[in-house]
Scaffold this active site. Structure first.
Site, PDB file in Angstrom:
ATOM      1  N   HIS A 126      30.738  54.657  23.608  1.00 30.03           N
ATOM      2  CA  HIS A 126      31.892  53.838  23.987  1.00 30.03           C
ATOM      3  C   HIS A 126      32.231  52.960  22.784  1.00 30.03           C
ATOM      4  CE1 HIS A 126      34.019  50.556  26.082  1.00 30.03           C
ATOM      5  NE2 HIS A 126      34.195  51.398  27.078  1.00 30.03           N
ATOM      6  N   ASP A 203      22.541  51.608  25.748  1.00 36.61           N
ATOM      7  CA  ASP A 203      23.703  51.184  26.513  1.00 36.61           C
ATOM      8  C   ASP A 203      23.589  51.811  27.907  1.00 36.61           C
ATOM      9  OD1 ASP A 203      26.122  50.933  27.756  1.00 36.61           O
ATOM     10  OD2 ASP A 203      27.335  51.650  26.076  1.00 36.61           O
ATOM     11  N   GLN A 206      26.646  52.793  32.238  1.00 38.04           N
ATOM     12  CA  GLN A 206      26.969  53.787  33.270  1.00 38.04           C
ATOM     13  C   GLN A 206      25.750  54.200  34.086  1.00 38.04           C
ATOM     14  OE1 GLN A 206      29.838  54.643  34.292  1.00 38.04           O
ATOM     15  NE2 GLN A 206      31.112  53.847  32.651  1.00 38.04           N
ATOM     16  N   LYS A 229      29.913  47.048  36.831  1.00 37.85           N
ATOM     17  CA  LYS A 229      29.707  48.490  37.055  1.00 37.85           C
ATOM     18  C   LYS A 229      28.519  48.752  37.977  1.00 37.85           C
ATOM     19  CE  LYS A 229      31.564  49.690  32.555  1.00 37.85           C
ATOM     20  NZ  LYS A 229      32.860  50.370  32.590  1.00 37.85           N
ATOM     21  N   CYS A 367      38.004  54.756  25.910  1.00 36.27           N
ATOM     22  CA  CYS A 367      37.322  53.995  24.857  1.00 36.27           C
ATOM     23  C   CYS A 367      36.302  54.858  24.123  1.00 36.27           C
ATOM     24  CB  CYS A 367      36.652  52.733  25.400  1.00 36.27           C
ATOM     25  SG  CYS A 367      37.813  51.567  26.099  1.00 36.27           S
TER      26      CYS A 367
HETATM   27  N1  PMP Z   1      29.483  51.282  27.388  1.00 32.80           N
HETATM   28  C1  PMP Z   1      29.815  52.190  28.312  1.00 32.80           C
HETATM   29  C2  PMP Z   1      29.081  53.491  28.361  1.00 32.80           C
HETATM   30  C3  PMP Z   1      30.847  51.916  29.213  1.00 32.80           C
HETATM   31  O1  PMP Z   1      31.180  52.821  30.134  1.00 32.80           O
HETATM   32  C4  PMP Z   1      31.517  50.670  29.135  1.00 32.80           C
HETATM   33  C5  PMP Z   1      32.653  50.333  30.068  1.00 32.80           C
HETATM   34  N2  PMP Z   1      33.568  51.381  30.261  1.00 32.80           N
HETATM   35  C6  PMP Z   1      31.113  49.759  28.168  1.00 32.80           C
HETATM   36  C7  PMP Z   1      30.094  50.097  27.314  1.00 32.80           C
HETATM   37  C8  PMP Z   1      31.753  48.422  28.046  1.00 32.80           C
HETATM   38  O2  PMP Z   1      31.489  47.644  29.154  1.00 32.80           O
HETATM   39  P1  PMP Z   1      32.242  46.250  29.386  1.00 32.80           P
HETATM   40  O3  PMP Z   1      33.697  46.537  29.252  1.00 32.80           O
HETATM   41  O4  PMP Z   1      31.864  45.875  30.787  1.00 32.80           O
HETATM   42  O5  PMP Z   1      31.752  45.303  28.375  1.00 32.80           O
END
Ligand code: PMP
Length: 409
Positions: A126, A203, A206, A229, A367
């Site tokens: 991401h 990370d 998910q 999430k 993203c």
């Molecule tokens: N890493 C992953 C794998 C994600 O799916 C996301 C959110 N789509 C993020 C990081 C970023 O998370 P946040 O916007 O809550 O900071």
């Protein structure tokens, strides 16, 4: 013992599903990878905090101050247990995954990185686990190296060992890809990293809601996730770090709550986690996060995974049977996320047309622009399933996609 979840029963815990979609059709929410919906107990916990316990934390000698502190620090203990950290000191509250990664990049990696050093991430990160490292490398004249993936969206880990050297100062890898659904074998990656004494960040944005996380068994150095999430509120997230690293790390925001002593000449800082939590924190968010973790634990992650696995199998078969539909991401181990394209329709057209049928999916690059570039496409439509989804939701999606096919086919 595991029990199949009943998504119809679970849906009743989420007040958002009691409202009608403007189309008059039921709301079919298939965008939980972007953010999960919130059960009533999370909403109640936040409401209850403001109604009964509102005060600032860590300073109050008075009754309400103590209640607020108990709420906030109680959540820290709950998170510690949720990811099996050794100590509460290893749990830092941030505003989310993004802030947690940035904090590690500034407070930890920046201190250790020199010109010519390297940071390793994967091809499916991401942007929030990519750009902080890219910017850091630029500041330090270091190199960002990428673990490649194959056409199925599987990381080519046979190449990782030779990518790692004494120049590698940090590895940061996603547990579950938000655009492809790939579940990466992070325990193997952590072992490869540690064989060369390289700290590694996972990370878990998910995965935290659905997969068992054991930072001690995995032995990862850092792990990050977001409250929103895991059925919790927005604006609160977690950074787990091994105590020895958090002690070494420098704070990046300064102010109240994070100091030991202050004079005009000099200031000294509190220990972790307080030294990373400058200013009044998101106390209501912490109240909500504790309730969210409680909710997940009551359902049971094993039960949740069984439900999602069955649903993913059904959805993959149903979507796979649609003529002209291509799924991106076919790794052997996948979470309940399906990225796809249909005929010549742009992903945004797909999402817009099926929204008229009450079906919510994500459209875009999610993203993860480098993932889109890998497949040579600008965007995908993405279905992401959660505990409140049923086969009926997938049937509605398939029906709605039929109207896309009629227009574009
Ligand atoms: N890493 C992953 C794998 C994600 O799916 C996301 C959110 N789509 C993020 C990081 C970023 O998370 P946040 O916007 O809550 O900071």
């Amino acid at each position: 013992m595991s029990n199949m979840l009943d998504p119809y029963q679970i849906k009743k815990d989420f007040p958002i599903f009691s409202q009608a979609h403007p189309s008059g059709k039921p709301l079919t929410y298939l965008d939980s990878a972007a953010t999960t919906q919130k059960p009533q107990i999370v909403i109640n916990a936040m409401h209850g905090y403001y109604e009964k316990s509102n005060a600032n934390v860590h300073r109050g000698i008075h009754h309400l101050g103590n209640r607020a502190t108990l709420t906030y620090e109680g959540t820290r203990a709950k998170v510690q247990n949720f990811i099996h950290a050794r100590s509460r000191k290893e749990i830092v509250f941030t505003k989310g995954t993004t802030e947690s990664v940035n904090l590690v990049a500034y407070g930890f990696a920046e201190q250790r990185l020199n010109e010519g050093d390297e940071i390793v991430i994967s091809a499916m990160e991401h942007h929030s686990n990519l750009i902080p490292w890219q910017m850091l490398c630029r500041r330090k004249k270091a190199k960002l190296r990428i673990i490649p993936m194959d056409e199925s969206g599987t990381l080519q880990l046979d190449q990782l060992d030779e990518m790692l050297s004494e120049r590698t100062k940090m590895i940061a890898v996603v547990h579950i890809s938000n655009s492809l659904g790939t579940i990466n074998p992070i325990e193997d990656i952590i072992k490869l990293a540690h064989a060369k004494d390289i700290p590694i960040l996972i990370d878990a944005a998910q995965s935290a809601a659905y997969y068992d996380i054991d930072v001690q068994a995995w032995d990862c150095d850092f792990l990050v996730f977001s409250g929103h999430k895991v059925f919790g509120p927005t604006g609160i997230g977690v950074l787990y770090g091994k105590e020895k690293w958090l002690e070494e790390m420098v704070p990046w925001q300064f102010g109240g709550e994070m100091i030991r002593s202050v004079s005009f000449e000099e200031s000294t800082f509190a220990e972790s986690p307080q030294k990373f939590e400058a200013g009044t924190p998101n106390i209501a968010g912490a109240a909500g996060l504790a309730a969210a973790i409680q909710y997940i634990e009551t359902l049971g992650k094993e039960n949740i995974r069984q439900h999602l696995k069955a649903l993913l199998g059904y959805a993959t078969a149903q979507l796979g049977a649609i003529e002209g539909l291509r799924i991106y991401g076919n790794a052997d181990k996948k979470s309940a996320i399906i990225s796809f394209m249909l005929e010549s329709a742009h992903a945004h057209d797909i999402a817009t047309i099926i929204d008229n049928h009450g079906v919510a999916v994500r459209a875009g690059h999610h993203c993860t622009q480098p993932v889109m570039a890998f497949y040579g496409i600008p965007a995908t439509a993405r279905v992401s399933l959660s505990i409140y989804n049923s086969r009926e939701d997938i049937d509605r999606l398939v029906e709605a996609l039929e109207s896309v096919r009629l227009i574009f086919g």
